[in-house]
Design a protein around this motif. Structure first.
Motif, PDB file in Angstrom:
ATOM      1  N   ILE A   1      -5.672   9.428  10.864  1.00 24.00           N
ATOM      2  CA  ILE A   1      -5.827   9.107   9.033  1.00 24.00           C
ATOM      3  C   ILE A   1      -7.270   8.129   9.571  1.00 24.00           C
ATOM      4  O   ILE A   1      -7.299   8.405   8.234  1.00 24.00           O
ATOM      5  CB  ILE A   1      -5.133   8.046  10.002  1.00 24.00           C
ATOM      6  N   GLN A   2      -7.686   8.061  10.091  1.00 21.32           N
ATOM      7  CA  GLN A   2      -9.102   7.513  10.323  1.00 21.32           C
ATOM      8  C   GLN A   2      -9.926   8.346   9.888  1.00 21.32           C
ATOM      9  O   GLN A   2     -10.716   8.417   8.579  1.00 21.32           O
ATOM     10  CB  GLN A   2      -9.879   6.819  11.609  1.00 21.32           C
ATOM     11  N   ARG A   3     -10.228   9.688   9.730  1.00 20.84           N
ATOM     12  CA  ARG A   3     -10.935  10.675   9.394  1.00 20.84           C
ATOM     13  C   ARG A   3     -11.055  10.871   7.593  1.00 20.84           C
ATOM     14  O   ARG A   3     -11.741  10.992   6.529  1.00 20.84           O
ATOM     15  CB  ARG A   3     -10.792  12.146  10.311  1.00 20.84           C
ATOM     16  N   ILE A   4      -9.516  10.618   7.094  1.00 20.05           N
ATOM     17  CA  ILE A   4      -9.058  10.919   5.882  1.00 20.05           C
ATOM     18  C   ILE A   4      -9.663   9.517   5.197  1.00 20.05           C
ATOM     19  O   ILE A   4     -10.353   9.343   4.227  1.00 20.05           O
ATOM     20  CB  ILE A   4      -8.173  10.535   5.342  1.00 20.05           C
ATOM     21  N   LEU A   5      -9.510   8.307   6.055  1.00 14.84           N
ATOM     22  CA  LEU A   5     -10.062   7.370   4.698  1.00 14.84           C
ATOM     23  C   LEU A   5     -11.473   7.346   5.035  1.00 14.84           C
ATOM     24  O   LEU A   5     -12.513   6.621   4.045  1.00 14.84           O
ATOM     25  CB  LEU A   5      -9.397   6.364   5.864  1.00 14.84           C
ATOM     26  N   ASP A   6     -12.386   7.758   5.988  1.00  9.55           N
ATOM     27  CA  ASP A   6     -14.149   7.935   6.174  1.00  9.55           C
ATOM     28  C   ASP A   6     -14.424   9.302   5.208  1.00  9.55           C
ATOM     29  O   ASP A   6     -15.743   8.731   5.027  1.00  9.55           O
ATOM     30  CB  ASP A   6     -14.290   8.239   7.274  1.00  9.55           C
ATOM     31  N   GLY A   7     -13.122   9.966   4.899  1.00 14.66           N
ATOM     32  CA  GLY A   7     -13.792  10.890   4.346  1.00 14.66           C
ATOM     33  C   GLY A   7     -13.844  10.877   2.260  1.00 14.66           C
ATOM     34  O   GLY A   7     -14.155   9.723   1.928  1.00 14.66           O
TER      35      GLY A   7
ATOM     36  N   ARG B   1     -13.181  11.259  -1.134  1.00 15.36           N
ATOM     37  CA  ARG B   1     -12.518  10.556  -2.926  1.00 15.36           C
ATOM     38  C   ARG B   1     -12.762  11.379  -3.421  1.00 15.36           C
ATOM     39  O   ARG B   1     -13.517  12.118  -3.360  1.00 15.36           O
ATOM     40  CB  ARG B   1     -12.427   9.022  -2.574  1.00 15.36           C
ATOM     41  N   PRO B   2     -11.468  11.894  -4.194  1.00 21.38           N
ATOM     42  CA  PRO B   2     -10.106  12.333  -3.932  1.00 21.38           C
ATOM     43  C   PRO B   2      -9.868  13.231  -2.674  1.00 21.38           C
ATOM     44  O   PRO B   2     -10.095  13.896  -2.918  1.00 21.38           O
ATOM     45  CB  PRO B   2      -9.756  12.635  -5.332  1.00 21.38           C
ATOM     46  N   TRP B   3      -8.805  12.724  -2.360  1.00 23.17           N
ATOM     47  CA  TRP B   3      -7.874  12.747  -0.986  1.00 23.17           C
ATOM     48  C   TRP B   3      -8.121  14.425  -1.782  1.00 23.17           C
ATOM     49  O   TRP B   3      -7.032  14.682  -2.226  1.00 23.17           O
ATOM     50  CB  TRP B   3      -7.360  12.258   0.091  1.00 23.17           C
ATOM     51  N   LYS B   4      -7.316  15.137  -0.709  1.00 23.95           N
ATOM     52  CA  LYS B   4      -6.981  16.106  -1.085  1.00 23.95           C
ATOM     53  C   LYS B   4      -5.297  16.574  -0.563  1.00 23.95           C
ATOM     54  O   LYS B   4      -5.410  14.975  -0.124  1.00 23.95           O
ATOM     55  CB  LYS B   4      -7.492  17.367   0.672  1.00 23.95           C
ATOM     56  N   GLY B   5      -4.486  17.649  -1.433  1.00 30.48           N
ATOM     57  CA  GLY B   5      -2.961  17.191  -1.591  1.00 30.48           C
ATOM     58  C   GLY B   5      -2.546  16.861  -0.408  1.00 30.48           C
ATOM     59  O   GLY B   5      -2.174  15.690  -0.175  1.00 30.48           O
ATOM     60  N   GLY B   6      -2.812  17.933   0.418  1.00 34.24           N
ATOM     61  CA  GLY B   6      -2.865  17.843   2.114  1.00 34.24           C
ATOM     62  C   GLY B   6      -3.030  16.128   3.011  1.00 34.24           C
ATOM     63  O   GLY B   6      -1.295  15.813   3.400  1.00 34.24           O
ATOM     64  N   GLU B   7      -3.786  15.864   2.719  1.00 37.16           N
ATOM     65  CA  GLU B   7      -4.225  14.709   3.431  1.00 37.16           C
ATOM     66  C   GLU B   7      -3.494  13.024   2.804  1.00 37.16           C
ATOM     67  O   GLU B   7      -3.096  12.122   3.322  1.00 37.16           O
ATOM     68  CB  GLU B   7      -6.188  14.370   3.288  1.00 37.16           C
ATOM     69  N   ASP B   8      -3.597  13.520   0.742  1.00 36.71           N
ATOM     70  CA  ASP B   8      -2.715  12.858   0.325  1.00 36.71           C
ATOM     71  C   ASP B   8      -1.444  12.698   1.357  1.00 36.71           C
ATOM     72  O   ASP B   8      -0.783  11.087   1.284  1.00 36.71           O
ATOM     73  CB  ASP B   8      -2.779  13.146  -0.946  1.00 36.71           C
ATOM     74  N   ILE B   9      -0.391  13.416   1.551  1.00 32.75           N
ATOM     75  CA  ILE B   9       0.264  13.310   1.259  1.00 32.75           C
ATOM     76  C   ILE B   9       1.121  13.451   3.013  1.00 32.75           C
ATOM     77  O   ILE B   9       1.405  12.453   2.882  1.00 32.75           O
ATOM     78  CB  ILE B   9       1.388  14.537   1.473  1.00 32.75           C
ATOM     79  N   PHE B  10      -0.198  13.105   3.698  1.00 30.43           N
ATOM     80  CA  PHE B  10       0.025  12.797   5.273  1.00 30.43           C
ATOM     81  C   PHE B  10      -0.320  11.229   5.943  1.00 30.43           C
ATOM     82  O   PHE B  10       1.120  10.776   6.039  1.00 30.43           O
ATOM     83  CB  PHE B  10      -0.840  13.629   6.474  1.00 30.43           C
ATOM     84  N   LEU B  11      -0.612  10.852   4.203  1.00 29.51           N
ATOM     85  CA  LEU B  11      -1.039   9.209   4.683  1.00 29.51           C
ATOM     86  C   LEU B  11       0.013   8.667   4.533  1.00 29.51           C
ATOM     87  O   LEU B  11       0.159   7.583   4.754  1.00 29.51           O
ATOM     88  CB  LEU B  11      -2.622   8.581   3.558  1.00 29.51           C
ATOM     89  N   ARG B  12       0.608   9.117   3.156  1.00 33.51           N
ATOM     90  CA  ARG B  12       1.932   8.087   2.528  1.00 33.51           C
ATOM     91  C   ARG B  12       3.482   8.312   3.356  1.00 33.51           C
ATOM     92  O   ARG B  12       3.848   7.575   2.798  1.00 33.51           O
ATOM     93  CB  ARG B  12       2.171   8.887   0.520  1.00 33.51           C
ATOM     94  N   ARG B  13       2.924   9.592   3.892  1.00 36.66           N
ATOM     95  CA  ARG B  13       4.650   9.376   5.104  1.00 36.66           C
ATOM     96  C   ARG B  13       4.224   9.189   5.963  1.00 36.66           C
ATOM     97  O   ARG B  13       5.251   9.290   6.810  1.00 36.66           O
ATOM     98  CB  ARG B  13       4.872  11.021   5.013  1.00 36.66           C
ATOM     99  N   GLN B  14       3.771   7.864   6.386  1.00 37.14           N
ATOM    100  CA  GLN B  14       2.959   7.180   8.175  1.00 37.14           C
ATOM    101  C   GLN B  14       3.857   6.459   7.771  1.00 37.14           C
ATOM    102  O   GLN B  14       4.884   5.964   6.674  1.00 37.14           O
ATOM    103  CB  GLN B  14       1.744   7.044   8.174  1.00 37.14           C
ATOM    104  N   THR B  15       4.217   5.409   8.907  1.00 38.79           N
ATOM    105  CA  THR B  15       4.884   3.813   8.902  1.00 38.79           C
ATOM    106  C   THR B  15       4.189   2.739   8.763  1.00 38.79           C
ATOM    107  O   THR B  15       2.790   3.060   9.307  1.00 38.79           O
ATOM    108  CB  THR B  15       6.204   4.450  10.436  1.00 38.79           C
ATOM    109  N   ASN B  16       4.929   1.466   8.227  1.00 32.94           N
ATOM    110  CA  ASN B  16       4.008   0.815   8.379  1.00 32.94           C
ATOM    111  C   ASN B  16       2.571  -0.142   7.949  1.00 32.94           C
ATOM    112  O   ASN B  16       2.627  -0.507   7.036  1.00 32.94           O
ATOM    113  CB  ASN B  16       3.214   0.314   9.879  1.00 32.94           C
ATOM    114  N   ILE B  17       1.912   1.492   7.913  1.00 33.22           N
ATOM    115  CA  ILE B  17       0.442   1.116   6.932  1.00 33.22           C
ATOM    116  C   ILE B  17       0.290   1.013   5.833  1.00 33.22           C
ATOM    117  O   ILE B  17      -1.132   0.106   4.778  1.00 33.22           O
ATOM    118  CB  ILE B  17      -0.357   2.419   7.540  1.00 33.22           C
TER     119      ILE B  17
END
Length: 510
Positions: free
Chosen positions: A230-236, A238-254
């Motif tokens: 998650i931190q790697r994607i946030l530091d990387g 933009r725009p995020w790659k499709g897989g990165e976007d999906i990975f982030l939005r399917r997390q809990t709480n954040i």
């Protein structure tokens, strides 16, 4: 734009720090040019500044002050204001300075937060009947919260107030028909992200009231690989790659941390919630695979959502904060949890979205909650149906009746009781004036059963404001299910053309 606002803009973008006491004022993210403030209720205004400084907020003849606390936070509360279409100025200053930061073109009306997953996020560009409304839309403003995540509860969020309709099809339809009915501007705060679970929008402290959420958060905290990713994607980049976007939005709480927490306690009428699809992947919840199925599941979603609503009301400090919930529409396009039973789009005995709708309706146990019935809408194979205009219209009707106390018919027939009459069952409804079918045929979607739990289609006949049910296959029917299927065929409405609510009179467990 005065110098303080230039400096504020530079700080928000991370280009520097403000050099004097008055320039250190940082209002919360939603306070901007073109914002909509909530009418007829106290309006909190808050932010950060140097500890010990006195902050003054001025608007529409009001002057409110607050002393910044030791943690650098301040908050004032404006007195209730009537609706106003004419833009005013709000100034926020520190110490003896009277100019400070100025926000222009501020109007007063009804503010609603629209949130959820992809069917709330879905735009209206491909929906012609909504596009046709663009030219006649007026007095609607929107703030689209930037999609991102945060490990901790964020104090700020990205986004800009715009004098234009929201990009969301449901939010636009809701705002359009609500504005038509009231003498006030409408402000929509859109914070939604596709394929997110209810748990994605839950604050961490709900681990105290929701056991499975505690398990999820314990697993998340211990999963160093996921956190680093998650931190790697946030530091990387933009725009995020499709897989990165999906990975982030399917997390809990954040998602809650980044996209909801910064909004509280902005004064608003309530929250429109279109979500649940992510939580339909199982009946009892907490599947191990795929990883993003670690959530409540359909059967306990209702209890969890009631806890979630109560927690959000605490966050806003408003026990009357209204929740407009969109029932999941008809759908049966991909494999769903089946258990021992056959899967069929019309069957009342399948593990289908019918159980999620029942859970969603459980939120009506709480005050100040409405559920928009969409059982006649949807697409059997498309999880993103285009019939969004009636969803927005029905939400607006519920807001008029349940929040603004307007005399409108806002929902269709609702089962009141079921009587036995010999070999028939008689269903009595409320909201049933002018009970009829949309096509003039007999009512569809009714099924009967006895203690054997074998469900058979009912022969249904209208009789005034009731429906009489029988079946040649059952001599003594005991229970009825109506529209209790993934994608039922239904035609029962009241004089306003609004559909009857799904229900079941049995207490059989799936």
């Amino acid at each position: 734009m005065n110098m303080n606002r230039v400096l504020l803009w530079l700080v928000c973008l991370g280009f520097g720090s403000l050099g004097n006491a008055s320039a250190e004022i940082r209002p919360a993210s939603l306070f901007q040019d073109h914002m909509v403030l909530q009418r007829d209720m106290p309006v909190p205004v808050w932010g950060t500044a140097d500890p010990g400084e006195t902050v003054t907020v001025r608007i529409a003849g009001q002057t409110k002050t607050a002393v910044v606390d030791s943690s650098s936070h301040w908050k004032v509360t404006l007195d209730p204001m009537p609706a106003s279409f004419e833009g005013a100025a709000m100034t926020i200053s520190a110490g003896s300075e009277t100019s400070g930061i100025q926000f222009d073109d501020v109007v007063v009306g009804d503010v609603w937060i629209c949130s959820g997953q992809s069917n709330m996020q879905m735009g209206y560009g491909g929906i012609q009947e909504l596009k046709d409304l663009e030219s006649s839309a007026k007095n609607i403003r929107s703030f689209h919260v930037k999609n991102t995540v945060s490990f901790e509860e964020a104090e700020t969020c990205g986004g800009t107030w715009k004098v234009e309709v929201p990009s969301s099809a449901v939010a636009f339809g809701f705002a359009y028909f609500l504005e038509e009915a009231i003498e006030a501007p409408v402000g929509i705060i859109l914070t939604a992200w596709g394929s997110s679970s209810l748990e994605a929008w839950m604050p961490r402290d709900m681990t105290e009231s929701v056991p499975h959420f505690k398990t999820m958060m314990d697993e998340f905290d211990a999963d160093e690989e996921t956190r680093q990713n998650i931190q790697r994607i946030l530091d990387g980049p933009r725009p995020w790659k499709g897989g990165e976007d999906i990975f982030l939005r399917r997390q809990t709480n954040i998602l809650y941390n980044a996209m909801m927490h910064p909004l509280a306690p902005y004064a608003c009428r309530g929250l429109v919630w279109y979500q649940g699809e992510r939580n339909t992947q199982s009946m009892a919840g907490m599947l191990k695979k795929p990883w993003f199925s670690r959530n409540s599941g359909m059967l306990i979603y209702g209890d969890v959502m009631k806890e979630w609503i109560k927690r959000y009301r605490q966050e806003w400090g408003n026990d009357d904060l209204h929740f407009l919930v969109v029932m999941l529409p008809g759908y049966f396009g991909k494999k769903l949890p089946t258990g021992p039973r056959a899967v069929d789009a019309e069957s009342p005995d399948a593990h289908s979205w019918a159980w999620m709708r029942e859970s969603q309706l459980q939120t009506l146990d709480l005050p100040h909650v409405s559920v928009a019935n969409t059982i006649d809408l949807g697409d059997v194979k498309n999880v993103h149906p285009k019939d969004k205009l009636p969803v927005g219209k029905r939400l607006a009707l519920l807001a008029q009746r349940d929040v603004l106390a307007m005399d409108v018919v806002a929902e269709g027939p609702v089962m009141q009781k079921v009587d036995r009459d010999g070999g028939e069952l008689v269903v009595h409804f409320t909201n049933a004036n002018g009970l009829k079918t949309t096509d003039g045929a007999d009512p569809m979607g009714f099924w009967l059963a006895d203690e054997s739990q074998k469900w058979v289609r009912a022969e249904a006949k209208l009789d005034g404001n009731t429906v009489k049910l029988r079946s040649s296959e059952l001599s003594s029917p005991l229970y009825v299910r109506y529209a209790f299927a993934g994608k039922p065929s239904v035609n029962l409405v009241n004089e306003a053309g609004l559909p009857a609510r799904p229900f079941r009179s049995d207490d059989f467990q799936p």
